[in-house]
Design a protein around this motif. Structure first.
Motif, PDB file in Angstrom:
ATOM      1  N   GLY A  16     -14.861   3.309   0.916  1.00 42.70           N
ATOM      2  CA  GLY A  16     -14.364   3.777  -0.376  1.00 42.70           C
ATOM      3  C   GLY A  16     -12.881   3.528  -0.531  1.00 42.70           C
ATOM      4  O   GLY A  16     -12.404   3.118  -1.601  1.00 42.70           O
ATOM      5  N   ASP A  17     -12.132   3.750   0.537  1.00 45.70           N
ATOM      6  CA  ASP A  17     -10.688   3.519   0.495  1.00 45.70           C
ATOM      7  C   ASP A  17     -10.384   2.034   0.302  1.00 45.70           C
ATOM      8  O   ASP A  17      -9.506   1.662  -0.478  1.00 45.70           O
ATOM      9  N   ARG A  18     -11.125   1.168   1.003  1.00 44.67           N
ATOM     10  CA  ARG A  18     -10.906  -0.272   0.847  1.00 44.67           C
ATOM     11  C   ARG A  18     -11.271  -0.735  -0.565  1.00 44.67           C
ATOM     12  O   ARG A  18     -10.606  -1.602  -1.136  1.00 44.67           O
ATOM     13  N   ALA A  19     -12.317  -0.135  -1.117  1.00 39.86           N
ATOM     14  CA  ALA A  19     -12.719  -0.511  -2.480  1.00 39.86           C
ATOM     15  C   ALA A  19     -11.651  -0.117  -3.488  1.00 39.86           C
ATOM     16  O   ALA A  19     -11.319  -0.892  -4.399  1.00 39.86           O
ATOM     17  N   ARG A  20     -11.090   1.079  -3.332  1.00 36.24           N
ATOM     18  CA  ARG A  20     -10.016   1.500  -4.236  1.00 36.24           C
ATOM     19  C   ARG A  20      -8.828   0.548  -4.140  1.00 36.24           C
ATOM     20  O   ARG A  20      -8.235   0.160  -5.150  1.00 36.24           O
ATOM     21  N   SER A  21      -8.459   0.196  -2.924  1.00 37.88           N
ATOM     22  CA  SER A  21      -7.322  -0.702  -2.732  1.00 37.88           C
ATOM     23  C   SER A  21      -7.587  -2.061  -3.368  1.00 37.88           C
ATOM     24  O   SER A  21      -6.691  -2.666  -3.975  1.00 37.88           O
ATOM     25  N   ALA A  22      -8.805  -2.551  -3.239  1.00 39.88           N
ATOM     26  CA  ALA A  22      -9.146  -3.858  -3.794  1.00 39.88           C
ATOM     27  C   ALA A  22      -9.067  -3.854  -5.316  1.00 39.88           C
ATOM     28  O   ALA A  22      -8.648  -4.839  -5.929  1.00 39.88           O
ATOM     29  N   LEU A  23      -9.445  -2.734  -5.925  1.00 38.78           N
ATOM     30  CA  LEU A  23      -9.446  -2.659  -7.387  1.00 38.78           C
ATOM     31  C   LEU A  23      -8.066  -2.358  -7.950  1.00 38.78           C
ATOM     32  O   LEU A  23      -7.810  -2.569  -9.138  1.00 38.78           O
ATOM     33  N   ALA A  24      -7.182  -1.843  -7.104  1.00 38.44           N
ATOM     34  CA  ALA A  24      -5.778  -1.605  -7.483  1.00 38.44           C
ATOM     35  C   ALA A  24      -5.694  -0.840  -8.805  1.00 38.44           C
ATOM     36  O   ALA A  24      -6.181   0.289  -8.891  1.00 38.44           O
ATOM     37  N   ASP A  25      -5.120  -1.459  -9.838  1.00 39.61           N
ATOM     38  CA  ASP A  25      -4.921  -0.760 -11.116  1.00 39.61           C
ATOM     39  C   ASP A  25      -6.233  -0.429 -11.811  1.00 39.61           C
ATOM     40  O   ASP A  25      -6.251   0.367 -12.764  1.00 39.61           O
ATOM     41  N   ASP A  26      -7.333  -1.033 -11.381  1.00 36.41           N
ATOM     42  CA  ASP A  26      -8.642  -0.734 -11.967  1.00 36.41           C
ATOM     43  C   ASP A  26      -9.428   0.284 -11.142  1.00 36.41           C
ATOM     44  O   ASP A  26     -10.621   0.502 -11.397  1.00 36.41           O
ATOM     45  N   GLN A  79     -19.957  -9.137 -17.636  1.00 32.74           N
ATOM     46  CA  GLN A  79     -19.079 -10.051 -16.920  1.00 32.74           C
ATOM     47  C   GLN A  79     -17.927  -9.289 -16.256  1.00 32.74           C
ATOM     48  O   GLN A  79     -17.563  -9.568 -15.111  1.00 32.74           O
ATOM     49  N   GLN A  80     -17.351  -8.305 -16.948  1.00 29.83           N
ATOM     50  CA  GLN A  80     -16.272  -7.500 -16.364  1.00 29.83           C
ATOM     51  C   GLN A  80     -16.774  -6.707 -15.166  1.00 29.83           C
ATOM     52  O   GLN A  80     -16.099  -6.615 -14.130  1.00 29.83           O
ATOM     53  N   ALA A  81     -17.970  -6.142 -15.296  1.00 35.04           N
ATOM     54  CA  ALA A  81     -18.553  -5.382 -14.187  1.00 35.04           C
ATOM     55  C   ALA A  81     -18.801  -6.289 -12.985  1.00 35.04           C
ATOM     56  O   ALA A  81     -18.565  -5.894 -11.835  1.00 35.04           O
ATOM     57  N   ASN A  82     -19.270  -7.498 -13.251  1.00 34.68           N
ATOM     58  CA  ASN A  82     -19.524  -8.444 -12.154  1.00 34.68           C
ATOM     59  C   ASN A  82     -18.229  -8.837 -11.444  1.00 34.68           C
ATOM     60  O   ASN A  82     -18.198  -8.988 -10.218  1.00 34.68           O
ATOM     61  N   ARG A  83     -17.159  -8.998 -12.194  1.00 35.64           N
ATOM     62  CA  ARG A  83     -15.883  -9.357 -11.576  1.00 35.64           C
ATOM     63  C   ARG A  83     -15.348  -8.211 -10.711  1.00 35.64           C
ATOM     64  O   ARG A  83     -14.809  -8.447  -9.624  1.00 35.64           O
ATOM     65  N   LEU A  84     -15.499  -7.001 -11.194  1.00 34.46           N
ATOM     66  CA  LEU A  84     -15.082  -5.846 -10.397  1.00 34.46           C
ATOM     67  C   LEU A  84     -15.924  -5.760  -9.133  1.00 34.46           C
ATOM     68  O   LEU A  84     -15.423  -5.485  -8.036  1.00 34.46           O
ATOM     69  N   ARG A  85     -17.222  -5.981  -9.288  1.00 33.54           N
ATOM     70  CA  ARG A  85     -18.129  -5.984  -8.132  1.00 33.54           C
ATOM     71  C   ARG A  85     -17.682  -7.012  -7.108  1.00 33.54           C
ATOM     72  O   ARG A  85     -17.634  -6.757  -5.906  1.00 33.54           O
ATOM     73  N   ASP A  86     -17.333  -8.218  -7.577  1.00 34.01           N
ATOM     74  CA  ASP A  86     -16.933  -9.284  -6.660  1.00 34.01           C
ATOM     75  C   ASP A  86     -15.620  -8.953  -5.948  1.00 34.01           C
ATOM     76  O   ASP A  86     -15.432  -9.309  -4.777  1.00 34.01           O
ATOM     77  N   ARG A  87     -14.702  -8.301  -6.629  1.00 36.13           N
ATOM     78  CA  ARG A  87     -13.432  -7.918  -5.983  1.00 36.13           C
ATOM     79  C   ARG A  87     -13.698  -6.950  -4.829  1.00 36.13           C
ATOM     80  O   ARG A  87     -13.097  -7.054  -3.757  1.00 36.13           O
ATOM     81  N   VAL A  88     -14.601  -6.007  -5.043  1.00 37.46           N
ATOM     82  CA  VAL A  88     -14.953  -5.075  -3.972  1.00 37.46           C
ATOM     83  C   VAL A  88     -15.683  -5.814  -2.859  1.00 37.46           C
ATOM     84  O   VAL A  88     -15.410  -5.615  -1.673  1.00 37.46           O
ATOM     85  N   GLU A 148       0.827  -1.208   0.000  1.00 37.10           N
ATOM     86  CA  GLU A 148       0.000   0.000   0.000  1.00 37.10           C
ATOM     87  C   GLU A 148       0.861   1.257   0.000  1.00 37.10           C
ATOM     88  O   GLU A 148       0.566   2.232  -0.704  1.00 37.10           O
ATOM     89  N   LEU A 149       1.949   1.237   0.764  1.00 41.49           N
ATOM     90  CA  LEU A 149       2.831   2.399   0.822  1.00 41.49           C
ATOM     91  C   LEU A 149       3.500   2.634  -0.523  1.00 41.49           C
ATOM     92  O   LEU A 149       3.533   3.771  -1.023  1.00 41.49           O
ATOM     93  N   ASN A 150       4.032   1.583  -1.138  1.00 45.84           N
ATOM     94  CA  ASN A 150       4.702   1.739  -2.428  1.00 45.84           C
ATOM     95  C   ASN A 150       3.741   2.220  -3.503  1.00 45.84           C
ATOM     96  O   ASN A 150       4.113   3.023  -4.371  1.00 45.84           O
ATOM     97  N   SER A 151       2.509   1.738  -3.443  1.00 41.36           N
ATOM     98  CA  SER A 151       1.501   2.175  -4.411  1.00 41.36           C
ATOM     99  C   SER A 151       1.216   3.672  -4.260  1.00 41.36           C
ATOM    100  O   SER A 151       1.114   4.399  -5.252  1.00 41.36           O
ATOM    101  N   ALA A 152       1.107   4.138  -3.012  1.00 38.86           N
ATOM    102  CA  ALA A 152       0.860   5.561  -2.770  1.00 38.86           C
ATOM    103  C   ALA A 152       2.030   6.414  -3.245  1.00 38.86           C
ATOM    104  O   ALA A 152       1.833   7.451  -3.893  1.00 38.86           O
ATOM    105  N   LEU A 153       3.238   5.981  -2.958  1.00 45.24           N
ATOM    106  CA  LEU A 153       4.419   6.765  -3.317  1.00 45.24           C
ATOM    107  C   LEU A 153       4.680   6.756  -4.816  1.00 45.24           C
ATOM    108  O   LEU A 153       5.367   7.646  -5.337  1.00 45.24           O
TER     109      LEU A 153
END
Length: 385
Positions: free
Chosen positions: A300-310, A361-370, A9-14
């Motif tokens: 919201g912060d946890r959702a962003r982290s879960a989606l990472a590059d998405d 299907q892509q939307a459902n996968r993103l939903r499931d990651r969150v 998480e730190l490296n991603s922020a920096l």
């Protein structure tokens, strides 16, 4: 007890690009910042000095030395990003001020300079079209020795900032107002709002900046005598300022990789809308063990982290309802295998890529990651095929 950022998480922020930094490439945000600084230099006929500091700061500089109380809610891990008990990612660029003031202890004679501290700040924030977890901010502090600074100077500072951000030639008749505001490091604090017209034709006051006279205790903590030293302090969100200047309604556009959008982010000309992909909505029901975690900023912060590059696909996350176990129908409690202290949270995700169309299907996968990142219950309800 604080939750500390993981190395990932730190490296991603920096690694996130600072759009105010010219070395990383040109961006309209740099043009706007230069306009604001030039306007203040000319208004006061003084020089400016820009400070680009490490985003990792001492917690004491971010809070204690700026007058925050030990129990201030903003210190909580729900809102700030702590790395250790004594180090954090700055939650505001004001974290660089204590060291700056320390450096002035040896100054003799007259002194009058504008100090500019721009950069990314790191917060746990709501997900919508005007908020991100790592916005850009600038602190503008005029520090003066052997001369008074008062409310009239503060008013002049606000007027200069408004004219620089929303010049009358391009935004005729712009209206702005100030209202009292309390900050731990200022006296006579003010909030600066501008009146904007929304896409649906309604008008709304939006905060542009907060400011005040530098508080005497902040000066004293750096060894500066308030009888000799004075200052003006103004903090402004650069993302919102740029969106207002260019007439943009989605903060994600500022980092878009769409060539048509990127080409418009090299100057301050009005934004010409580029057709965006349709939004896709997904509702989900999650179980949380702690009712205090039913917080749109934390989730919201946890959702962003879960989606990472998405994460840029997530246009909004809304809490539609929060229901304790005792208020749910027995059938729902049994199906979710909830315990008495749990809460059921109904969320709505708005997914809208800036550069592509999502399949179901892509939307459902993103939903499931969150869902997997947020849900703490014993029964999972995934939908992706």
């Amino acid at each position: 007890m604080k939750n500390y950022l993981s190395p990932t998480e730190l490296n991603s922020a920096l690694a996130l690009r600072d759009l105010t930094e010219p070395d990383a490439g040109a961006h309209a945000m740099q043009r706007l910042l230069a306009d604001v600084v030039t306007a203040l230099e000319r208004r006061w006929d003084i020089q400016s000095e820009t400070h680009r500091l490490n985003p990792l700061v001492a917690t004491a500089d971010n809070y204690d030395r700026l007058g925050y109380s030990p129990g201030d809610v903003t210190r909580d891990s729900r809102y700030s990003r702590h790395v250790s008990p004594t180090v954090m990612l700055r939650s505001h660029t004001s974290a660089g001020i204590p060291a700056l003031l320390d450096s002035l202890r040896g100054e003799q004679g007259h002194y009058d300079r504008l100090h500019v501290l721009p950069g990314l700040v790191y917060r746990r924030d709501a997900v919508d079209r005007t908020h991100v977890g790592a916005p850009h901010q600038v602190d503008l502090w005029r520090i003066k020795a052997r001369g008074l600074l008062g409310s009239a100077d503060l008013q002049a500072m606000m007027a200069a900032v408004v004219e620089a951000v929303l010049p009358a030639a391009e935004h005729p008749g712009v209206q702005w107002r100030t209202t009292p505001a309390t900050h731990s490091y200022t006296a006579a604090g003010r909030q600066l709002d501008v009146l904007v017209t929304l896409p649906d034709g309604r008008s709304e006051w939006l905060e542009l900046a907060e400011c005040g006279l530098v508080a005497a205790p902040v000066l004293r903590s750096s060894g500066l005598d308030p009888r000799r030293w004075a200052g003006l302090a103004l903090g402004m969100g650069m993302d919102r300022a740029l969106m207002l200047r260019k007439g943009m309604d989605d903060i994600r556009l500022l980092r878009s990789e769409n060539p048509e959008i990127q080409a418009q982010l090299l100057d301050l000309a009005p934004y010409r809308p580029v057709s965006l992909m349709p939004a896709v909505r997904r509702d989900l029901s999650v179980v949380l063990a702690d009712p205090a975690e039913a917080d749109v900023e934390l989730l919201g912060d946890r959702a962003r982290s879960a989606l990472a590059d998405d994460a840029d696909v997530l246009a909004a996350l809304e809490i539609k309802a929060v229901t304790p176990t005792a208020e749910l129908p027995p059938a729902a409690v049994d199906r979710l295998r909830m315990t008495p202290g749990d809460v059921n949270v109904l969320l709505r995700l708005v997914l809208q890529p800036l550069d592509r169309t999502l399949t179901d299907q892509q939307a459902n996968r993103l939903r499931d990651r969150v869902y997997v990142a947020l849900h703490q219950g014993k029964v999972q309800e995934l939908i992706a095929g």
